[in-house]
Design a protein around this motif. Structure first.
Motif, mmCIF file in Angstrom:
data_model
loop_
_atom_site.group_PDB
_atom_site.id
_atom_site.type_symbol
_atom_site.label_atom_id
_atom_site.label_comp_id
_atom_site.label_asym_id
_atom_site.label_seq_id
_atom_site.Cartn_x
_atom_site.Cartn_y
_atom_site.Cartn_z
ATOM 1 N N LYS A 61 0.878 -1.285 0.016
ATOM 2 C CA LYS A 61 0.039 0.030 -0.008
ATOM 3 C C LYS A 61 0.868 1.360 0.074
ATOM 4 O O LYS A 61 2.045 1.179 0.226
ATOM 5 N N ARG A 62 0.097 2.385 -0.472
ATOM 6 C CA ARG A 62 1.000 3.695 -0.576
ATOM 7 C C ARG A 62 0.088 4.695 -0.104
ATOM 8 O O ARG A 62 -1.045 4.508 -0.444
ATOM 9 N N THR A 63 0.718 6.003 0.276
ATOM 10 C CA THR A 63 0.270 7.109 0.784
ATOM 11 C C THR A 63 1.201 8.396 0.083
ATOM 12 O O THR A 63 2.401 7.967 0.309
ATOM 13 N N THR A 68 -5.139 6.354 1.081
ATOM 14 C CA THR A 68 -4.286 5.047 0.822
ATOM 15 C C THR A 68 -4.581 4.311 -0.471
ATOM 16 O O THR A 68 -5.874 4.279 -0.773
ATOM 17 N N THR A 92 5.443 7.193 0.775
ATOM 18 C CA THR A 92 5.506 5.946 1.838
ATOM 19 C C THR A 92 4.759 4.817 1.447
ATOM 20 O O THR A 92 3.503 4.914 0.885
ATOM 21 N N PHE A 93 5.592 3.778 1.618
ATOM 22 C CA PHE A 93 4.700 2.470 1.267
ATOM 23 C C PHE A 93 4.875 1.455 2.480
ATOM 24 O O PHE A 93 5.772 1.706 3.491
ATOM 25 N N TRP A 94 4.045 0.374 2.731
ATOM 26 C CA TRP A 94 3.940 -0.646 3.688
ATOM 27 C C TRP A 94 3.176 -1.765 3.338
ATOM 28 O O TRP A 94 2.298 -1.623 1.968
ATOM 29 N N GLU A 96 -0.074 -4.653 4.214
ATOM 30 C CA GLU A 96 -0.976 -4.737 5.133
ATOM 31 C C GLU A 96 -1.854 -5.875 4.737
ATOM 32 O O GLU A 96 -1.835 -6.185 3.371
ATOM 33 N N GLN A 102 -0.100 -4.406 9.905
ATOM 34 C CA GLN A 102 0.988 -3.712 9.016
ATOM 35 C C GLN A 102 2.303 -3.993 9.134
ATOM 36 O O GLN A 102 2.833 -3.899 10.515
ATOM 37 N N ASP A 104 6.283 -2.353 8.910
ATOM 38 C CA ASP A 104 7.049 -1.005 9.079
ATOM 39 C C ASP A 104 6.957 -0.082 7.847
ATOM 40 O O ASP A 104 6.816 -0.906 6.868
ATOM 41 N N ASN A 105 6.859 1.115 7.989
ATOM 42 C CA ASN A 105 6.864 1.910 6.651
ATOM 43 C C ASN A 105 8.113 1.924 5.958
ATOM 44 O O ASN A 105 9.149 1.969 6.790
ATOM 45 N N TYR A 107 10.271 4.786 3.547
ATOM 46 C CA TYR A 107 9.960 6.311 3.055
ATOM 47 C C TYR A 107 10.884 6.489 1.796
ATOM 48 O O TYR A 107 11.915 6.047 1.885
#
Length: 271
Positions: A61-63, A68, A92-94, A96, A102, A104-105, A107
């Protein structure tokens, strides 16, 4: 009696909250190439891994500071990899899963190719292990490595082709950047983690990579490289054991209070 029932209900509620609290997942986001700073238009491949294997049921996933997005809505899928063309100033990706757990992110700082922003600092996107060696380089848009002033936590550490950090420690964690005649790189955080507890020691290595290695997916625009996943964590196991112990204690207390209430009621009936 009413007071005791309220205590029982309160204890049950606390137990439910503890058991339903989110746990830290052992699944990690793998990044290839493992770089935190990239030039606009660079391709990176991302995947969700668990102990070096693809994690089924997990989504990248990304923001960008807004809603999201799931991989597929951005980038393109190549098997278990999500290949993304980075263009926003920061992303930022992670990973889920469907239950909301989730990883860790990770960057990314995306550098434009304007005249005053022609360099990036090659710094790992993933955390590095204590005791390993890290080499930071200042790279020009044309791919050349250039001599630059390296800055650590706001202080200069010299003008040189690269900055070497040997036997890295937690004290080395912090913000880094570089600058040369072509411009100044963004500031990025170097993250340091202790190695995981393992039964069999891994083969000796002085690189910042994590074993076992994970090979990038076949894609013509992507350079050939290996991208090992970060170490898995034992936190979910410990969290499960603690939650189970709390549940047993609460249930035992509930049964004891019920037994006391029944005994009190029986004595009153005899009287």
């Amino acid at each position: 009696m009413k007071r005791m029932m309220k205590i029982v209900l309160l204890l049950i509620g606390v137990c439910v909250l503890l058991l339903s609290a989110p746990t830290v997942s052992a699944v990690s986001l793998s990044v290839c190439p493992n770089l935190q700073q990239v030039f606009r238009g660079s391709l990176v491949s991302l995947s969700c891994v668990d102990d070096g294997q693809t994690a089924d049921g997990w989504t990248v996933k990304r923001t960008r500071g807004g809603p999201t997005e799931d991989c597929g809505g951005f980038g393109r899928l190549l098997g278990s990899f999500s290949v993304v063309d980075l263009s926003a100033p920061s992303e930022t990706f992670w990973c889920e899963d469907s239950s909301g757990q989730q990883s860790d992110n990770v960057y990314f700082s995306v550098q434009s190719d304007t005249a005053d922003k022609a360099v990036i600092l090659e710094i790992p996107a993933l955390p590095v292990r204590t005791g390993s060696d890290v080499i930071l380089r200042c790279r020009h848009r044309n791919g050349a490595t250039v001599r630059a002033y390296f800055f650590t936590k706001g202080s200069s550490v010299g003008h040189k082709p690269e900055h070497n950090i040997t036997n890295i420690m937690q004290a080395d964690e912090g913000l880094y950047c570089s600058t040369d005649q072509g411009g100044k790189s963004p500031q990025s955080s170097l993250r340091v983690r202790d190695p995981p507890t393992i039964i069999h020691p891994p083969p000796p290595s002085t690189s910042t990579n994590f074993a076992p290695p994970l090979t990038c997916p076949p894609s013509p625009p992507l350079p050939a490289s290996t991208c090992p996943p970060p170490p898995s964590l034992l936190v979910p196991v410990v969290a499960g054991l603690v939650s189970g112990l709390l549940l047993v204690l609460v249930l035992g207390l509930v049964l004891f209070l019920c037994w006391k209430l029944k005994g009190t009621a029986a004595m009153k009936r005899r009287v």
